[in-house]
Design a protein around this motif. Structure first.
Motif, PDB file in Angstrom:
ATOM      1  N   PHE A 101      36.891  -4.987  33.963  1.00 32.00           N
ATOM      2  CA  PHE A 101      35.550  -4.423  33.952  1.00 32.00           C
ATOM      3  C   PHE A 101      34.515  -5.426  34.407  1.00 32.00           C
ATOM      4  CE2 PHE A 101      35.509  -0.216  32.008  1.00 32.00           C
ATOM      5  CZ  PHE A 101      36.818  -0.120  31.565  1.00 32.00           C
ATOM      6  N   GLY A 102      33.475  -4.916  35.058  1.00 32.96           N
ATOM      7  CA  GLY A 102      32.316  -5.714  35.376  1.00 32.96           C
ATOM      8  C   GLY A 102      31.441  -5.876  34.147  1.00 32.96           C
ATOM      9  N   THR A 103      30.351  -6.612  34.321  1.00 29.07           N
ATOM     10  CA  THR A 103      29.491  -6.919  33.187  1.00 29.07           C
ATOM     11  C   THR A 103      28.554  -5.783  32.821  1.00 29.07           C
ATOM     12  OG1 THR A 103      27.975  -7.996  34.712  1.00 29.07           O
ATOM     13  CG2 THR A 103      29.538  -9.399  33.553  1.00 29.07           C
ATOM     14  N   GLY A 104      28.413  -4.787  33.652  1.00 24.66           N
ATOM     15  CA  GLY A 104      27.589  -3.629  33.313  1.00 24.66           C
ATOM     16  C   GLY A 104      26.172  -3.723  33.847  1.00 24.66           C
ATOM     17  N   THR A 105      25.616  -2.578  34.224  1.00 28.58           N
ATOM     18  CA  THR A 105      24.214  -2.456  34.634  1.00 28.58           C
ATOM     19  C   THR A 105      23.571  -1.382  33.789  1.00 28.58           C
ATOM     20  OG1 THR A 105      24.550  -3.127  36.928  1.00 28.58           O
ATOM     21  CG2 THR A 105      22.638  -1.750  36.482  1.00 28.58           C
ATOM     22  N   ARG A 106      22.424  -1.725  33.219  1.00 30.64           N
ATOM     23  CA  ARG A 106      21.704  -0.738  32.417  1.00 30.64           C
ATOM     24  C   ARG A 106      20.766   0.039  33.330  1.00 30.64           C
ATOM     25  NH1 ARG A 106      21.178  -0.128  27.215  1.00 30.64           N
ATOM     26  NH2 ARG A 106      21.993  -2.219  26.802  1.00 30.64           N
ATOM     27  N   LEU A 107      20.910   1.338  33.338  1.00 32.47           N
ATOM     28  CA  LEU A 107      20.040   2.214  34.132  1.00 32.47           C
ATOM     29  C   LEU A 107      19.017   2.857  33.200  1.00 32.47           C
ATOM     30  CD1 LEU A 107      19.356   3.682  36.810  1.00 32.47           C
ATOM     31  CD2 LEU A 107      20.973   5.466  36.119  1.00 32.47           C
ATOM     32  N   GLN A 108      17.743   2.628  33.504  1.00 29.65           N
ATOM     33  CA  GLN A 108      16.657   3.227  32.728  1.00 29.65           C
ATOM     34  C   GLN A 108      15.916   4.211  33.626  1.00 29.65           C
ATOM     35  OE1 GLN A 108      14.512  -0.351  31.582  1.00 29.65           O
ATOM     36  NE2 GLN A 108      15.512  -0.377  29.585  1.00 29.65           N
ATOM     37  N   VAL A 109      15.768   5.424  33.138  1.00 36.33           N
ATOM     38  CA  VAL A 109      15.105   6.464  33.915  1.00 36.33           C
ATOM     39  C   VAL A 109      13.775   6.794  33.255  1.00 36.33           C
ATOM     40  CG1 VAL A 109      15.294   8.776  34.888  1.00 36.33           C
ATOM     41  CG2 VAL A 109      17.354   7.385  34.563  1.00 36.33           C
ATOM     42  N   PHE A 110      12.711   6.669  34.018  1.00 37.59           N
ATOM     43  CA  PHE A 110      11.367   6.935  33.500  1.00 37.59           C
ATOM     44  C   PHE A 110      10.861   8.267  34.032  1.00 37.59           C
ATOM     45  CE2 PHE A 110      10.560   3.039  31.338  1.00 37.59           C
ATOM     46  CZ  PHE A 110      11.359   2.098  31.970  1.00 37.59           C
ATOM     47  N   PRO A 111      10.112   9.008  33.189  1.00 34.15           N
ATOM     48  CA  PRO A 111       9.602  10.323  33.613  1.00 34.15           C
ATOM     49  C   PRO A 111       8.526  10.200  34.675  1.00 34.15           C
ATOM     50  CG  PRO A 111       8.771   9.738  31.442  1.00 34.15           C
ATOM     51  CD  PRO A 111       9.775   8.684  31.805  1.00 34.15           C
TER      52      PRO A 111
END
Lengths: 111, 112
Positions: A101-111
């Protein structure tokens, strides 16, 4: 040793925009790649996979691109929605059946 | 209708204790796995079993012992728990080698 990495630890996008999450892998022998989505407090959820004999695969609102020349993998999410907010992992697999596994990316979605 | 289930979801225990985490899958898969996810969200494989046979055993301390009574179950027993064992442990299953893996909800282990 083997490693899978991500360029961006956090990606912030506006609702409705397209998202692109990138991943670099180091093992040229890897022949199978998976993207997972992990929401808070839950286990990783399979999104889409691709084998090394392909360079593109599409799912519902998601597309995975594989560039074996530069050992790069990307996940594109079309019309990003608030429900897409999560941590995304790429994972590579060779004939050992071991997912790295990779280290991960956090995706934040704003309105 | 849960595909991969784990119990317990939370486990708080003291150093030196022995504990077990149970995993069951009803997908009919042949291969099962245990992963450890640390506080930085890094996921690393610990073990894999194929039809009750150990296939992958990463450099995990001997205090960790997986047990597969049948191909639908893969339990993880941990002896002499240490502070560094605190993490979230995920079970997963797969229809076979080189195929997608499906993860359980995780067990958050806290060692005090």
């Amino acid at each position: 040793g083997e490693s899978v990495g991500l360029h961006l630890p956090t990606l912030s996008v506006q609702e409705g925009d397209n998202s692109i999450i990138n991943c670099a892998y180091s093992n040229s022998a890897s022949d199978y790649f998976i993207w997972y989505k992990q929401e808070s407090g839950k286990g990783p959820q399979f999104i889409i996979d691709i084998r090394s004999n392909m360079d593109k695969r599409q799912g519902q609102r998601v597309t995975v691109l594989l560039n074996k020349t530069v050992k790069h993998l990307s996940l594109q999410i079309a019309a990003t929605q608030p429900g897409d907010s999560a941590v995304y992992f790429c994972a590579e697999c060779s004939n050992t059946d071991k997912l790295i596994f990779g280290t991960g990316t956090r995706l934040q979605v704003f309105p | 209708d849960t595909a991969v289930s784990q119990t317990p979801k939370y486990l708080v225990t003291q150093m030196g204790n022995d504990k077990s985490i149970k995993c069951e899958q009803n997908l009919g898969h042949d291969t099962m796995y245990w992963y450890k996810q640390d506080s930085k969200k890094f996921l690393k494989i610990m073990f894999s079993y194929n039809n009750k046979e150990l296939i992958i055993n990463e450099t995990v301390p001997n205090r960790f012992s997986p047990k597969s009574p049948d191909k639908a179950h893969l339990n993880l027993h941990i002896n002499s728990l240490e502070l560094g064992d605190s993490a979230v442990y995920f079970c997963a299953s797969s229809p076979g080698q080189g195929r997608e893996q499906y993860f359980g909800p995780g067990t958050r282990l806290t060692v005090t």
